[in-house]
Design a protein around this motif. Structure first.
Motif, mmCIF file in Angstrom:
data_model
loop_
_atom_site.group_PDB
_atom_site.id
_atom_site.type_symbol
_atom_site.label_atom_id
_atom_site.label_comp_id
_atom_site.label_asym_id
_atom_site.label_seq_id
_atom_site.Cartn_x
_atom_site.Cartn_y
_atom_site.Cartn_z
ATOM 1 N N THR A 16 1.103 -1.345 0.034
ATOM 2 C CA THR A 16 -0.009 0.147 0.200
ATOM 3 C C THR A 16 0.918 0.977 -0.234
ATOM 4 O O THR A 16 1.913 1.294 0.648
ATOM 5 N N THR A 17 0.745 2.405 -0.888
ATOM 6 C CA THR A 17 1.073 3.461 -0.441
ATOM 7 C C THR A 17 0.692 4.372 -0.082
ATOM 8 O O THR A 17 -0.975 4.233 0.828
ATOM 9 N N ILE A 18 1.109 5.804 0.168
ATOM 10 C CA ILE A 18 0.815 6.441 0.692
ATOM 11 C C ILE A 18 -0.714 7.083 0.505
ATOM 12 O O ILE A 18 -1.667 7.450 0.718
ATOM 13 N N PRO A 30 -8.048 15.942 0.236
ATOM 14 C CA PRO A 30 -6.656 15.284 0.371
ATOM 15 C C PRO A 30 -5.748 16.386 -0.235
ATOM 16 O O PRO A 30 -4.223 15.620 -0.180
ATOM 17 N N ASP A 31 -5.737 17.077 -1.164
ATOM 18 C CA ASP A 31 -5.257 17.523 -1.888
ATOM 19 C C ASP A 31 -4.625 18.740 -0.883
ATOM 20 O O ASP A 31 -3.461 20.131 -0.911
ATOM 21 N N TYR A 32 -5.062 18.849 0.317
ATOM 22 C CA TYR A 32 -4.661 19.613 1.559
ATOM 23 C C TYR A 32 -3.746 19.195 2.165
ATOM 24 O O TYR A 32 -3.154 19.567 3.085
ATOM 25 N N VAL A 33 -3.547 17.779 3.057
ATOM 26 C CA VAL A 33 -2.808 16.797 3.788
ATOM 27 C C VAL A 33 -1.493 16.966 3.857
ATOM 28 O O VAL A 33 -0.919 16.973 2.569
ATOM 29 N N THR A 34 -1.043 16.794 4.527
ATOM 30 C CA THR A 34 0.550 16.504 4.912
ATOM 31 C C THR A 34 0.665 15.616 5.742
ATOM 32 O O THR A 34 0.038 14.912 6.456
ATOM 33 N N VAL A 35 1.509 14.488 5.224
ATOM 34 C CA VAL A 35 1.413 13.238 6.039
ATOM 35 C C VAL A 35 2.788 13.049 6.727
ATOM 36 O O VAL A 35 4.805 13.320 5.469
ATOM 37 N N THR A 36 3.165 11.817 7.636
ATOM 38 C CA THR A 36 4.698 11.864 8.512
ATOM 39 C C THR A 36 3.896 10.407 8.323
ATOM 40 O O THR A 36 2.734 10.268 9.067
ATOM 41 N N VAL A 37 5.592 9.865 7.964
ATOM 42 C CA VAL A 37 5.934 8.259 8.320
ATOM 43 C C VAL A 37 6.666 8.308 9.395
ATOM 44 O O VAL A 37 8.079 8.208 9.011
ATOM 45 N N ASN A 38 6.555 7.794 10.587
ATOM 46 C CA ASN A 38 7.354 7.220 11.569
ATOM 47 C C ASN A 38 8.375 8.854 11.434
ATOM 48 O O ASN A 38 9.199 8.969 11.950
ATOM 49 N N ASP A 39 7.127 9.886 11.728
ATOM 50 C CA ASP A 39 7.384 11.419 12.221
ATOM 51 C C ASP A 39 8.457 12.121 11.068
ATOM 52 O O ASP A 39 8.945 13.149 11.278
ATOM 53 N N ASP A 56 5.371 0.294 10.969
ATOM 54 C CA ASP A 56 4.795 2.077 10.199
ATOM 55 C C ASP A 56 4.401 3.136 10.971
ATOM 56 O O ASP A 56 2.974 2.542 11.118
ATOM 57 N N SER A 57 4.280 3.940 10.922
ATOM 58 C CA SER A 57 3.809 4.943 12.491
ATOM 59 C C SER A 57 2.280 6.341 10.987
ATOM 60 O O SER A 57 3.934 7.032 10.747
ATOM 61 N N ILE A 58 1.551 6.175 10.617
ATOM 62 C CA ILE A 58 1.376 7.408 9.690
ATOM 63 C C ILE A 58 0.110 8.657 10.605
ATOM 64 O O ILE A 58 -0.203 8.003 10.646
ATOM 65 N N GLU A 59 1.236 9.690 10.418
ATOM 66 C CA GLU A 59 -0.371 10.960 10.555
ATOM 67 C C GLU A 59 -0.812 11.914 9.151
ATOM 68 O O GLU A 59 0.448 11.667 8.760
ATOM 69 N N PHE A 60 -1.893 12.119 9.279
ATOM 70 C CA PHE A 60 -2.427 13.024 8.922
ATOM 71 C C PHE A 60 -2.550 14.029 9.340
ATOM 72 O O PHE A 60 -3.236 14.133 10.206
ATOM 73 N N LEU A 61 -2.107 15.266 9.093
ATOM 74 C CA LEU A 61 -1.674 16.749 9.304
ATOM 75 C C LEU A 61 -2.108 17.600 8.756
ATOM 76 O O LEU A 61 -1.912 17.515 6.899
ATOM 77 N N TYR A 62 -2.797 19.018 9.059
ATOM 78 C CA TYR A 62 -3.674 19.696 7.826
ATOM 79 C C TYR A 62 -2.869 20.794 9.370
ATOM 80 O O TYR A 62 -3.040 21.635 10.516
ATOM 81 N N PHE A 63 -2.751 21.785 8.380
ATOM 82 C CA PHE A 63 -1.703 23.213 8.735
ATOM 83 C C PHE A 63 -2.798 24.587 8.705
ATOM 84 O O PHE A 63 -3.252 24.986 7.597
ATOM 85 N N MET A 64 -3.548 25.263 9.857
ATOM 86 C CA MET A 64 -4.066 25.982 9.684
ATOM 87 C C MET A 64 -3.833 27.452 9.827
ATOM 88 O O MET A 64 -2.969 27.706 11.420
ATOM 89 N N GLY A 65 -4.242 28.279 9.014
ATOM 90 C CA GLY A 65 -4.012 29.701 9.417
ATOM 91 C C GLY A 65 -4.530 30.337 10.154
ATOM 92 O O GLY A 65 -6.107 30.047 10.441
ATOM 93 N N GLY A 66 -4.253 31.018 10.808
ATOM 94 C CA GLY A 66 -4.982 31.875 12.077
ATOM 95 C C GLY A 66 -4.834 33.088 12.399
ATOM 96 O O GLY A 66 -3.497 33.524 11.940
ATOM 97 N N GLY A 67 -5.225 33.881 12.929
ATOM 98 C CA GLY A 67 -4.754 35.425 13.572
ATOM 99 C C GLY A 67 -4.862 35.798 14.459
ATOM 100 O O GLY A 67 -6.362 35.116 15.002
ATOM 101 N N ALA A 68 -4.902 37.183 14.398
ATOM 102 C CA ALA A 68 -5.553 37.662 15.672
ATOM 103 C C ALA A 68 -6.115 38.668 15.495
ATOM 104 O O ALA A 68 -6.734 39.318 14.451
ATOM 105 N N PHE A 69 -7.372 39.237 16.267
ATOM 106 C CA PHE A 69 -9.053 39.816 15.989
ATOM 107 C C PHE A 69 -8.191 41.219 16.078
ATOM 108 O O PHE A 69 -8.100 42.147 16.590
#
Length: 69
Positions: A16-18, A30-39, A56-69
């Motif tokens: 199986t591939t990522i 899926p177009d915005y996901v970041t993947v780590t394999v074994n960190d 293997d240990s696989i994590e799906f990460l999403y980086f969210m933008g944010g800011g102050a009001f």
């Protein structure tokens, strides 16, 4: 083979591939996901060719933008 996906032990098919795991796990945006394999981060261009290995240990990460009001 046994792997950990997002903290949960799962049985997946050998070879199986990522990219396939993203489909199998029904990953949102899926177009915005970041993947780590074994960190280690995996480049999105390599998702289709990076095969997951036993324990293997696989994590799906999403980086969210944010800011102050």
């Amino acid at each position: 083979m046994l792997v950990t996906v997002a903290g949960v032990k799962k049985e997946i098919k050998e070879g199986t591939t990522i990219a396939q795991l993203i489909v199998d796990e029904k990953v949102e945006n899926p177009d915005y996901v970041t993947v780590t394999v074994n960190d280690d981060f995996v480049e999105s261009d390599d998702f289709a060719t990076t095969q997951i290995k036993e324990n293997d240990s696989i994590e799906f990460l999403y980086f969210m933008g944010g800011g102050a009001f």
